[in-house]
Design an enzyme around this catalytic site. Sequence first.
Site, PDB file in Angstrom:
ATOM      1  N   ASP A  26      17.722 126.916  15.011  1.00 21.85           N
ATOM      2  CA  ASP A  26      16.839 128.013  15.389  1.00 21.85           C
ATOM      3  C   ASP A  26      15.414 127.480  15.369  1.00 21.85           C
ATOM      4  O   ASP A  26      14.947 126.966  14.351  1.00 21.85           O
ATOM      5  CB  ASP A  26      17.019 129.166  14.386  1.00 21.85           C
ATOM      6  CG  ASP A  26      16.257 130.409  14.808  1.00 21.85           C
ATOM      7  OD1 ASP A  26      15.745 130.430  15.946  1.00 21.85           O
ATOM      8  OD2 ASP A  26      16.175 131.345  13.996  1.00 21.85           O
TER       9      ASP A  26
ATOM     10  N   ASP B 195      15.793 129.482  22.256  1.00 24.82           N
ATOM     11  CA  ASP B 195      15.371 128.795  21.040  1.00 24.82           C
ATOM     12  C   ASP B 195      16.425 128.811  19.931  1.00 24.82           C
ATOM     13  O   ASP B 195      16.112 128.558  18.780  1.00 24.82           O
ATOM     14  CB  ASP B 195      14.056 129.411  20.523  1.00 24.82           C
ATOM     15  CG  ASP B 195      14.212 130.884  20.184  1.00 24.82           C
ATOM     16  OD1 ASP B 195      15.133 131.515  20.726  1.00 24.82           O
ATOM     17  OD2 ASP B 195      13.405 131.390  19.392  1.00 24.82           O
ATOM     18  N   GLU B 196      17.657 129.137  20.276  1.00 22.03           N
ATOM     19  CA  GLU B 196      18.689 129.277  19.254  1.00 22.03           C
ATOM     20  C   GLU B 196      20.017 128.795  19.826  1.00 22.03           C
ATOM     21  O   GLU B 196      20.329 129.114  20.969  1.00 22.03           O
ATOM     22  CB  GLU B 196      18.866 130.770  18.947  1.00 22.03           C
ATOM     23  CG  GLU B 196      18.556 131.188  17.542  1.00 22.03           C
ATOM     24  CD  GLU B 196      18.845 132.661  17.373  1.00 22.03           C
ATOM     25  OE1 GLU B 196      19.499 133.023  16.401  1.00 22.03           O
ATOM     26  OE2 GLU B 196      18.432 133.447  18.253  1.00 22.03           O
TER      27      GLU B 196
END
Lengths: 372, 378
Positions: free
Chosen positions: B2, B95-96
């Site tokens: 993350d 973003d994860e």
Amino acid sequence: MKASIERSALLSAMSRAQSVVERRNTIPILANVLIEAEGETVNFRATDLDIEVIDKSPAMVEQAGATTVPAHMLHEIVRKLPDGAMVALSDDGTSGRMEITAGRSHFSLATLPREDFPVMASSEYDCNFAAKAPVLRRLFDKAKFAISTEETRYYLNGVYMHASQGADGLVLRCVATDGHRLARIDADLPIGAEELPGVIVPRKTVAELGKLLGDDEASIAVSVSETKIRFATPEVTLTSKVIDGTFPDYTRVIPVGNTKRLEVDAAEFARAVDRVSTVSSERSRAVKLSLDEDRLVLSVNAPDSGAAEEELAVAYGDQHLEVGFNAKYLLEIASQVDRENAVFMFNSSGDPTLMREGNDDSAIYVVMPMRV
Amino acid sequence: MDCDAFYASVEKRDNPELRDLPIIVGGGQRGVVTTACYLARLHGVRSAMPMFQARKLCPQAVEVPIRMGAYIEASRQIRALMDELTPMIEPLSLDEAFLDLTGTERLHKTPPAVQLARLASRIQAEVGITISIGLSHNKFLAKIASDLDKPRGMALIGRAETSDFLKGKPVGMLWGVGPALQQKLAQEGIRKIDDLLRYTAKDLANRFGSMGLRLYDLSRGKDARKISARSPVKSISRETTFNKDTADPEVLDGYLWRLSVETADRAKAKGKAGRVVVLKLKTSDFRQLSRRLTLETPAQHADTIYTVASRLLQAALPNGPFRLLGVGITELGDEAAADTSTDLLDISAPKRRAIEAATDTIRAKYGKEAIKKGRALK
């Protein structure tokens, strides 16, 4: 029932029967052929509820009667019997079995009651005429490749037969199209066919008709109503429902103003198309025709697999033209040409193209180009 | 994996003057915070907070507009680095992502924890942003672990310490337990994860349905969900469930056209075309019907999709009434050869294609609703 029949006559009757009978049936009786022996003939009747075929075969009938047995199985048995054999069929009506004896071979097939066999209701025909087998053969054979297999357009799943006005008077006309190509075949209108209602003859019936017509010159009795069509010879009667739908107005599809004329040897053209299309991707199969004065270049450019090109000497006198077609469609229409050169009439690379044999307008084909 | 305050980190990377200032990425049309950097978060600024509120909490914060292109680019770089570790990557957003490192120890000759630590430092060095890692034996715990030590965190929940870890934690930590369910659980006296251990699977299933079974497993640190690696798009489709079941061909036709337009819009945006048109129907008694037709050349235009789907629908009408209608294209390929074949019997098709191209130009300029066919209003 007790009858003896010559193996070749039985085989021809059963070949017809088994091709009408569907391979898989949810209704058991529909897998059977109805065998009726009377007088000096045995009738073999088969149906899929849309088509019914009756074959009258000469036989020695010892005892009249009728029964039904599985059509495909009987056909297989007869096919494997030696040529020239006499085949005895007998059914005592109580055992639920029909006995088949030929020489030293003996078979016993399960029967179903003849009363259960669905016989197609006879109907009143509005129009009766006689046509020579070669005439019907040409009408249907040349049109059938264009029949659509797309079920959502069921009204294209057959050949549209009707009486129409041709260039030199009334004609009997057959039309088939799948939206990619169209075939329109004309023959002189037989006497009695003036009142012919337009009917769409289903694809399977067209195939069965082809077998019935065979290679001879026989006269075929054709009867047509709004819902049915019947083709009969003294031995065989083929009755079929017609497709309940409206055939589209094909006349708008046939280009009349195409002026760019290409004349080419059909066989040579077909071979060249076949050769260059070898490299085309399986899916698009697009062949490009580049035309200049008396010169035709066929080319395929498939980015994934390769390219091919072939030049043909042709008769062409118009301005430069490039147009693409599905190779399969070109091959199919080119293979309809059997006497003279193929004549293509183009307008542009986006408009329907017309093809005929020489200047003969009695068989014309329309094919839609592809963008290449 | 993350990323830490991803959008804000990219902005700080690209504009070093902002490095020591609190920044808020967002604003724009809806006026909400998209991402706040950790400095802004110290003042209480949170994602999805209205901008005016954020300004009140942290007046000195610098507001930065969203630059999606830059975030996508950074995300791609990160993805490339993750790809070197394992092909089993399930991205959740830019973003994860979940990474399945099962079996990679033999391949990379180092344990997953070391691989991940190296990944974090490579991302920092090569992409210029920081990430947090959560490592565990299933997705649910890995996700929790990634939040434990943020930012620049690395947390591990081993199989042996799982039950100790979950002990005393609020049920809201469990995957799928939102405020509503939390309230419902509280009514039963279930507030902590270990409260769930008192119940049998059957009890929980009786009270909370399939969610109950999930609670049973999760409270024991079990989660059988697999990491599903991203697969290429295989089809593009749109469907809708009607407010009221219908068999009316006119009503269905309106839906069919609108869904065809939406499918075509997506296909055009992706630069794809499909060789097969698919029609999906669900009848009032929940029977699902699927009808498909293969075309000579792929379809991308709404008109082509609609024309074919409409024929399929005509044939399927006797199965109505319907509760759901869907339209799509599949066997996707390049758009280059799309909509090039013309039906001989459909003489006006080229004209309709030209109309669609023209209306697309108008819609691109003035919005999707700027011009539409009368059929869309049915």
